[in-house]
Design an enzyme around this catalytic site. Structure first.
Site, PDB file in Angstrom:
ATOM      1  N   ARG A   1       0.708 -19.457 -18.729  1.00  0.00           N
ATOM      2  CA  ARG A   1       1.716 -18.657 -18.037  1.00  0.00           C
ATOM      3  C   ARG A   1       1.233 -18.388 -16.616  1.00  0.00           C
ATOM      4  O   ARG A   1       0.102 -18.695 -16.277  1.00  0.00           O
ATOM      5  CB  ARG A   1       1.959 -17.344 -18.792  1.00  0.00           C
ATOM      6  CG  ARG A   1       0.644 -16.738 -19.244  1.00  0.00           C
ATOM      7  CD  ARG A   1       0.532 -15.279 -19.194  1.00  0.00           C
ATOM      8  NE  ARG A   1       0.866 -14.731 -17.914  1.00  0.00           N
ATOM      9  CZ  ARG A   1      -0.002 -14.600 -16.892  1.00  0.00           C
ATOM     10  NH1 ARG A   1      -1.267 -15.025 -16.980  1.00  0.00           N
ATOM     11  NH2 ARG A   1       0.384 -14.064 -15.749  1.00  0.00           N
TER      12      ARG A   1
ATOM     13  N   ALA B   1       2.974 -18.499 -12.538  1.00  0.00           N
ATOM     14  CA  ALA B   1       3.687 -19.579 -11.855  1.00  0.00           C
ATOM     15  C   ALA B   1       2.801 -20.775 -11.461  1.00  0.00           C
ATOM     16  O   ALA B   1       3.108 -21.923 -11.837  1.00  0.00           O
ATOM     17  CB  ALA B   1       4.417 -19.006 -10.640  1.00  0.00           C
TER      18      ALA B   1
ATOM     19  N   GLN C   1       0.412  -8.453 -20.041  1.00  0.00           N
ATOM     20  CA  GLN C   1      -0.401  -9.340 -19.185  1.00  0.00           C
ATOM     21  C   GLN C   1      -1.375  -8.534 -18.325  1.00  0.00           C
ATOM     22  O   GLN C   1      -2.454  -9.009 -17.981  1.00  0.00           O
ATOM     23  CB  GLN C   1       0.510 -10.183 -18.268  1.00  0.00           C
ATOM     24  CG  GLN C   1       1.299 -11.268 -18.966  1.00  0.00           C
ATOM     25  CD  GLN C   1       2.678 -10.798 -19.381  1.00  0.00           C
ATOM     26  OE1 GLN C   1       2.880  -9.616 -19.675  1.00  0.00           O
ATOM     27  NE2 GLN C   1       3.628 -11.705 -19.432  1.00  0.00           N
TER      28      GLN C   1
ATOM     29  N   ASP D   1       7.026 -15.457  -8.767  1.00  0.00           N
ATOM     30  CA  ASP D   1       7.455 -16.631  -9.536  1.00  0.00           C
ATOM     31  C   ASP D   1       8.363 -17.537  -8.725  1.00  0.00           C
ATOM     32  O   ASP D   1       8.439 -18.749  -8.960  1.00  0.00           O
ATOM     33  CB  ASP D   1       8.139 -16.200 -10.825  1.00  0.00           C
ATOM     34  CG  ASP D   1       7.104 -15.678 -11.797  1.00  0.00           C
ATOM     35  OD1 ASP D   1       6.746 -14.496 -11.702  1.00  0.00           O
ATOM     36  OD2 ASP D   1       6.609 -16.488 -12.607  1.00  0.00           O
TER      37      ASP D   1
ATOM     38  N   ASN E   1       9.587 -11.745  -9.519  1.00  0.00           N
ATOM     39  CA  ASN E   1       8.265 -11.587 -10.147  1.00  0.00           C
ATOM     40  C   ASN E   1       8.461 -10.799 -11.441  1.00  0.00           C
ATOM     41  O   ASN E   1       9.594 -10.403 -11.788  1.00  0.00           O
ATOM     42  CB  ASN E   1       7.296 -10.884  -9.198  1.00  0.00           C
ATOM     43  CG  ASN E   1       5.852 -10.927  -9.706  1.00  0.00           C
ATOM     44  OD1 ASN E   1       5.363 -11.998 -10.089  1.00  0.00           O
ATOM     45  ND2 ASN E   1       5.182  -9.801  -9.746  1.00  0.00           N
ATOM     46  N   LYS E   2       7.391 -10.567 -12.148  1.00  0.00           N
ATOM     47  CA  LYS E   2       7.445  -9.877 -13.444  1.00  0.00           C
ATOM     48  C   LYS E   2       8.287  -8.610 -13.370  1.00  0.00           C
ATOM     49  O   LYS E   2       8.163  -7.835 -12.413  1.00  0.00           O
ATOM     50  CB  LYS E   2       6.013  -9.558 -13.887  1.00  0.00           C
ATOM     51  CG  LYS E   2       5.887  -8.800 -15.199  1.00  0.00           C
ATOM     52  CD  LYS E   2       6.573  -9.503 -16.358  1.00  0.00           C
ATOM     53  CE  LYS E   2       6.052 -10.913 -16.577  1.00  0.00           C
ATOM     54  NZ  LYS E   2       6.928 -11.707 -17.493  1.00  0.00           N
TER      55      LYS E   2
HETATM   56  O1  MRU Z   1       5.701 -14.130 -17.814  1.00  0.00           O
HETATM   57  P1  MRU Z   1       4.497 -14.494 -17.019  1.00  0.00           P
HETATM   58  O2  MRU Z   1       3.241 -13.918 -17.557  1.00  0.00           O
HETATM   59  O3  MRU Z   1       4.416 -15.980 -16.775  1.00  0.00           O
HETATM   60  O4  MRU Z   1       4.758 -13.803 -15.596  1.00  0.00           O
HETATM   61  C1  MRU Z   1       3.801 -13.996 -14.588  1.00  0.00           C
HETATM   62  C2  MRU Z   1       4.135 -13.282 -13.328  1.00  0.00           C
HETATM   63  O5  MRU Z   1       5.161 -12.657 -13.193  1.00  0.00           O
HETATM   64  C3  MRU Z   1       3.150 -13.452 -12.204  1.00  0.00           C
HETATM   65  O6  MRU Z   1       3.125 -12.303 -11.401  1.00  0.00           O
HETATM   66  C4  MRU Z   1       3.571 -14.647 -11.336  1.00  0.00           C
HETATM   67  O7  MRU Z   1       3.821 -15.770 -12.121  1.00  0.00           O
HETATM   68  C5  MRU Z   1       2.538 -14.971 -10.327  1.00  0.00           C
HETATM   69  S1  MRU Z   1       1.076 -15.649 -11.031  1.00  0.00           S
HETATM   70  C6  MRU Z   1       0.019 -16.030  -9.763  1.00  0.00           C
END
Ligand code: MRU
Length: 348
Positions: A51, A53, A196, A237, A247-248
């Site tokens: 997981r 991006a 996370q 993302d 983003n998350k």
């Molecule tokens: O659902 P996830 O864990 O893949 O979400 C990840 C995020 O939202 C991160 O902040 C984003 O991908 C950047 S990772 C460098």
């Protein structure tokens, strides 16, 4: 952080295999998945075993090799191979890096799997270099604006080495600040529902010896408004051309609170996360995950049997709340009112 989230392991059988660090069992256990089929890769992406991006970008690029090797073993025709590569490309919708990683290596398929694998390895190497550069630029930007010997940083979700090929984006900035002796404390949002932050970001910070506290997501706004942090640093993302940032889920609330408190929200991401085809964030597809991730914890149901969960995995923070976007190409300031096209014109 010496563990790699995504790697092509040449030691497996005669042509190697994709090796993923299984992030669903961290920090309790360090286990790896050896991925030899498209089904297994799509499953690992959907379950968030891999997981983040940029890590998804590398997994997508190496996933094309997985599909080619499986196709050769099972005698797929070109149409089937194409369809299987598409399944990898679309396994999750919000992070542009996944499709970007597949698209980056796809034109090389005619030259054979070794050419595709070589390019996928370049994707990984470039991501690490980008992360290190953007971390330096972002740290400079923050230290020029925040007059404190050591910074108190809030971060949301995990944008560390685990979410990238190596080093990290938002946590890369924290690591850079720490290396310069400029981190006091990191407030880590736990990141409901899959934790996370509590599981992965806290793990990475502990490994690096960086002081941190884990807080529930709903403490973020008050930590910011009470003056407990000097800035928020998050990953992304997908970043639209006008600087809107997906983003998350929860990042938007962090951005709103930062604006109210007058402290910077800095978004750290490699250029591969910028999607200039999106004029703004309104057309970014937000992944909606199973409601059961919200109505329970693991196998244990916490909400009453009749209650349904609503589980958008991401949100979009409008550019006007984003103080800075740091990529390896430079730092731009969408909230400064540069307007559409701001992300296309980095200042450095
Ligand atoms: O659902 P996830 O864990 O893949 O979400 C990840 C995020 O939202 C991160 O902040 C984003 O991908 C950047 S990772 C460098």
């Amino acid at each position: 952080m010496s563990l790699l989230a995504v790697e092509w392991d040449d030691a497996v059988e005669h042509r190697g295999a994709l090796r993923l660090l299984d992030q669903t069992v961290l920090p309790d256990r360090t286990e790896f998945l050896v991925v030899r089929t498209v089904d297994d890769l799509v499953d690992a992406i959907v379950r968030l075993a891999v997981r983040g991006a940029p890590a998804l970008g590398v997994a997508g690029a190496m996933g094309v090799v997985v599909a080619m090797d499986q196709g050769e073993r099972e005698g797929w025709d070109p149409a089937r191979l194409d369809a299987e590569v598409d399944r990898v490309r679309h396994a999750r919708p919000t992070a542009v890096n996944l499709a970007w990683g597949v698209d980056r290596v796809r034109p090389l398929m005619g030259e054979g799997r070794d050419a595709v694998l070589a390019e996928a390895r370049v994707v990984a190497a470039e991501d690490e270099a980008a992360n290190r550069e953007l971390s330096r630029l972002a740290a400079d930007w923050l230290l020029e604006r925040i007059d404190r010997p050591r910074l108190r940083v809030l971060t949301h979700c995990n944008a560390g080495a685990l979410a990238t090929s190596a080093w990290g984006t938002a946590l890369g900035v924290v690591r850079e600040l720490h290396a310069r002796g400029r981190v006091e404390l990191v407030h880590v949002d736990e990141t409901r529902p899959l934790l996370q932050g509590a599981r992965l970001t806290a793990y990475e910070l502990a490994e690096e010896g960086i002081p941190h506290v884990v807080q529930v997501d709903s403490a973020a706004a008050s930590s910011i408004l009470r003056g407990l942090v000097d800035c928020a640093v998050v990953g992304a993302d997908r970043i639209a051309a006008n600087g809107d940032v997906a983003n998350k889920v929860g990042t938007l609330g962090v951005g709103l609170a930062c604006r109210e408190a007058g402290i910077p929200l800095l978004v750290a991401a490699p250029w591969s996360t910028v999607d200039l085809a999106m004029a703004d964030g309104s057309s970014i597809e937000i992944e909606e995950r199973p409601g059961e991730e919200v109505t329970g914890e693991g196998d244990r149901r916490t909400a009453p049997a009749g209650s349904r969960g609503f589980n958008p995995a991401f949100d979009v923070t409008p550019a006007r709340f984003v103080s800075a976007v740091a990529t390896e190409r430079g730092v731009v300031e969408p909230a400064a009112g540069v307007g559409p096209g701001s992300v296309q014109s980095p200042s450095a």
